[in-house]
Design a protein around this motif. Structure first.
Motif, PDB file in Angstrom:
ATOM      1  N   GLY A  98      20.070 -53.216   9.535  1.00  0.00           N
ATOM      2  CA  GLY A  98      20.147 -52.158  10.531  1.00  0.00           C
ATOM      3  C   GLY A  98      19.606 -52.538  11.893  1.00  0.00           C
ATOM      4  O   GLY A  98      19.206 -51.663  12.674  1.00  0.00           O
ATOM      5  N   ILE A  99      19.588 -53.835  12.224  1.00  0.00           N
ATOM      6  CA  ILE A  99      19.118 -54.286  13.532  1.00  0.00           C
ATOM      7  C   ILE A  99      20.267 -54.125  14.536  1.00  0.00           C
ATOM      8  O   ILE A  99      21.333 -54.714  14.355  1.00  0.00           O
ATOM      9  CB  ILE A  99      18.672 -55.756  13.506  1.00  0.00           C
ATOM     10  CG1 ILE A  99      17.698 -56.014  12.356  1.00  0.00           C
ATOM     11  CG2 ILE A  99      18.064 -56.148  14.864  1.00  0.00           C
ATOM     12  CD1 ILE A  99      16.417 -55.264  12.430  1.00  0.00           C
ATOM     13  N   PRO A 100      20.105 -53.352  15.614  1.00  0.00           N
ATOM     14  CA  PRO A 100      21.205 -53.108  16.559  1.00  0.00           C
ATOM     15  C   PRO A 100      21.445 -54.280  17.499  1.00  0.00           C
ATOM     16  O   PRO A 100      20.540 -55.091  17.746  1.00  0.00           O
ATOM     17  CB  PRO A 100      20.722 -51.883  17.340  1.00  0.00           C
ATOM     18  CG  PRO A 100      19.233 -52.008  17.312  1.00  0.00           C
ATOM     19  CD  PRO A 100      18.891 -52.609  15.971  1.00  0.00           C
ATOM     20  N   GLN A 101      22.650 -54.358  18.037  1.00  0.00           N
ATOM     21  CA  GLN A 101      22.974 -55.376  19.045  1.00  0.00           C
ATOM     22  C   GLN A 101      22.639 -54.824  20.436  1.00  0.00           C
ATOM     23  O   GLN A 101      23.492 -54.745  21.317  1.00  0.00           O
ATOM     24  CB  GLN A 101      24.434 -55.794  18.947  1.00  0.00           C
ATOM     25  CG  GLN A 101      24.690 -56.772  17.812  1.00  0.00           C
ATOM     26  CD  GLN A 101      26.019 -57.473  17.955  1.00  0.00           C
ATOM     27  OE1 GLN A 101      27.052 -56.835  18.118  1.00  0.00           O
ATOM     28  NE2 GLN A 101      26.008 -58.787  17.894  1.00  0.00           N
ATOM     29  N   ASP A 102      21.408 -54.471  20.590  1.00  0.00           N
ATOM     30  CA  ASP A 102      20.876 -53.990  21.861  1.00  0.00           C
ATOM     31  C   ASP A 102      19.521 -54.669  22.033  1.00  0.00           C
ATOM     32  O   ASP A 102      18.640 -54.524  21.177  1.00  0.00           O
ATOM     33  CB  ASP A 102      20.724 -52.467  21.832  1.00  0.00           C
ATOM     34  CG  ASP A 102      20.112 -51.923  23.112  1.00  0.00           C
ATOM     35  OD1 ASP A 102      18.861 -51.959  23.219  1.00  0.00           O
ATOM     36  OD2 ASP A 102      20.858 -51.465  23.985  1.00  0.00           O
ATOM     37  N   GLY A 104      16.919 -54.267  24.036  1.00  0.00           N
ATOM     38  CA  GLY A 104      15.744 -53.409  24.107  1.00  0.00           C
ATOM     39  C   GLY A 104      15.350 -52.842  22.753  1.00  0.00           C
ATOM     40  O   GLY A 104      14.169 -52.849  22.382  1.00  0.00           O
ATOM     41  N   GLU A 105      16.331 -52.355  21.997  1.00  0.00           N
ATOM     42  CA  GLU A 105      16.045 -51.770  20.692  1.00  0.00           C
ATOM     43  C   GLU A 105      15.600 -52.838  19.687  1.00  0.00           C
ATOM     44  O   GLU A 105      14.701 -52.604  18.870  1.00  0.00           O
ATOM     45  CB  GLU A 105      17.263 -51.025  20.177  1.00  0.00           C
ATOM     46  CG  GLU A 105      17.599 -49.773  20.983  1.00  0.00           C
ATOM     47  CD  GLU A 105      18.787 -49.016  20.419  1.00  0.00           C
ATOM     48  OE1 GLU A 105      19.327 -49.459  19.380  1.00  0.00           O
ATOM     49  OE2 GLU A 105      19.176 -48.005  21.024  1.00  0.00           O
ATOM     50  N   ALA A 106      16.240 -54.011  19.742  1.00  0.00           N
ATOM     51  CA  ALA A 106      15.861 -55.082  18.817  1.00  0.00           C
ATOM     52  C   ALA A 106      14.433 -55.559  19.088  1.00  0.00           C
ATOM     53  O   ALA A 106      13.669 -55.835  18.150  1.00  0.00           O
ATOM     54  CB  ALA A 106      16.842 -56.249  18.925  1.00  0.00           C
ATOM     55  N   GLY A 113       8.425 -52.016  14.843  1.00  0.00           N
ATOM     56  CA  GLY A 113       9.122 -51.561  13.647  1.00  0.00           C
ATOM     57  C   GLY A 113       8.318 -51.827  12.383  1.00  0.00           C
ATOM     58  O   GLY A 113       7.194 -52.331  12.417  1.00  0.00           O
ATOM     59  N   ASP A 114       8.910 -51.487  11.255  1.00  0.00           N
ATOM     60  CA  ASP A 114       8.280 -51.758   9.969  1.00  0.00           C
ATOM     61  C   ASP A 114       8.404 -53.238   9.622  1.00  0.00           C
ATOM     62  O   ASP A 114       9.275 -53.951  10.138  1.00  0.00           O
ATOM     63  CB  ASP A 114       8.927 -50.920   8.870  1.00  0.00           C
ATOM     64  CG  ASP A 114       8.572 -49.443   8.980  1.00  0.00           C
ATOM     65  OD1 ASP A 114       7.623 -49.122   9.728  1.00  0.00           O
ATOM     66  OD2 ASP A 114       9.246 -48.625   8.328  1.00  0.00           O
ATOM     67  N   PRO A 292      11.092 -45.349  10.606  1.00  0.00           N
ATOM     68  CA  PRO A 292      11.701 -44.026  10.377  1.00  0.00           C
ATOM     69  C   PRO A 292      12.403 -43.455  11.606  1.00  0.00           C
ATOM     70  O   PRO A 292      13.322 -42.656  11.477  1.00  0.00           O
ATOM     71  CB  PRO A 292      10.487 -43.159   9.998  1.00  0.00           C
ATOM     72  CG  PRO A 292       9.490 -44.126   9.446  1.00  0.00           C
ATOM     73  CD  PRO A 292       9.662 -45.375  10.245  1.00  0.00           C
ATOM     74  N   GLY A 293      12.014 -43.896  12.804  1.00  0.00           N
ATOM     75  CA  GLY A 293      12.630 -43.349  14.007  1.00  0.00           C
ATOM     76  C   GLY A 293      13.949 -43.989  14.374  1.00  0.00           C
ATOM     77  O   GLY A 293      14.593 -43.563  15.336  1.00  0.00           O
TER      78      GLY A 293
END
Length: 299
Positions: A98-102, A104-106, A113-114, A292-293
């Motif tokens: 579930g790692i996004p191709q973004d 900033g989010e990664a 993250g967990d 969780p977020g």
């Protein structure tokens, strides 16, 4: 304070590239991370080990599954924490987790993250996190390496797969937990640590990367018609119903071929061999995953 390291395959990119990664890390309070760039994935293990020796608490890996595989092979079992920055063609481990191709989010996942302890598998002593394969699978990836992935992305695999459908079967003996599972002609042997090993297609339903087991599938399809039937069942999520596929799971496997054939680990082709010794290494690497977020796809 947390020490952040980046091992980056300079030939891979997503988002705004490595420049954007530097800016995001700077904004997050890490203006001077340990930084290692490589031109080829086989150069990454040395850098990953150096990052750990230099005190890295979180090792960000920028690249595709091949770069990730080589870094994890280098640092698994050391207590390393790996964060994925999916800049490759398939990014199957990142997709499964579930790692996004973004960017900033990664980065946010890597920093906040967990942490999840995952299994790795080994083939003849070398680790993989997603899959290993021999036969059509390895031929498909080997042919796609010749610049096709950079030009056509995932479509390169479809093209090379179609070209190799008529490849001659090879005789193989497969044992699982020391017991014979299959003996006879095969056209593909695939071992998986996760559900999705082909980008959006769940080949091994129910597989989890932390269950202490590996999945193995033996394909005997040899004609174009048989392959079309087999792939149709796989796409529909009915792999177990194909008359040309048998699957099982276990902790220890061995595949012996009657002639040397190439095999692959997480999309990287290795030299031909007649003998594959496969083992699971339970919870041997820690990877940053969405908390969780974040919307999660983890299997």
């Amino acid at each position: 304070m947390t020490t952040v390291a980046v091992v980056a395959h300079a030939g891979k990119s997503f988002g705004g590239g490595l420049g954007e990664l530097r800016r995001v890390l700077d904004d997050a309070g890490f203006p001077e991370p340990l930084w290692y760039e490589v031109a080829k994935s086989r150069q990454a293990p040395k850098c990953a080990r150096q990052a750990m020796a230099d005190g890295a608490d979180v090792l960000f890996v920028w690249g595709g599954d091949g770069t990730v595989q080589r870094c994890i092979d280098a640092v698994a079992g050391t207590g390393a924490v790996v964060a994925l920055l999916p800049a490759g063609t398939a990014n199957l481990l990142a997709t499964n987790l579930g790692i996004p191709q973004d960017i900033g989010e990664a980065v946010e996942i890597g920093l906040h993250g967990d942490r999840r302890s995952l299994d790795t598998g080994t083939v003849n002593g070398e680790r993989f996190t997603v899959m290993a394969g021999a036969g059509l699978d390895a031929l498909m990836i080997k042919d796609a390496d010749a610049g096709l992935k950079d030009r056509f992305g995932r479509a390169a695999y479809l093209w090379t797969g179609a070209r190799n459908l008529k490849a001659s079967p090879v005789r193989a003996t497969v044992t699982v937990e020391g017991r014979r599972f299959h003996k006879g002609n095969v056209t593909c042997v695939l071992v998986g640590n996760v559900k999705d090993v082909f980008g959006g297609i769940e080949v091994f339903d129910g597989s989890r990367p932390d269950d202490g087991l590996l999945e193995i599938g033996i394909v005997t399809a040899k004609s174009l018609r048989q392959w079309v039937r087999t792939l149709g069942r796989v796409v529909l999520g009915r792999t177990e119903r194909s008359p040309f596929v048998v699957t099982t799971r276990g902790k220890k496997m061995r595949v012996r071929f009657d002639r040397p054939i190439a095999y692959e680990l997480d999309g990287g082709v290795r030299k031909a061999t007649k003998d594959l010794r496969i083992k699971v290494r339970p919870k041997s690497i820690t990877v940053c995953v969405p908390g969780p977020g974040f919307p999660a796809q983890a299997g």
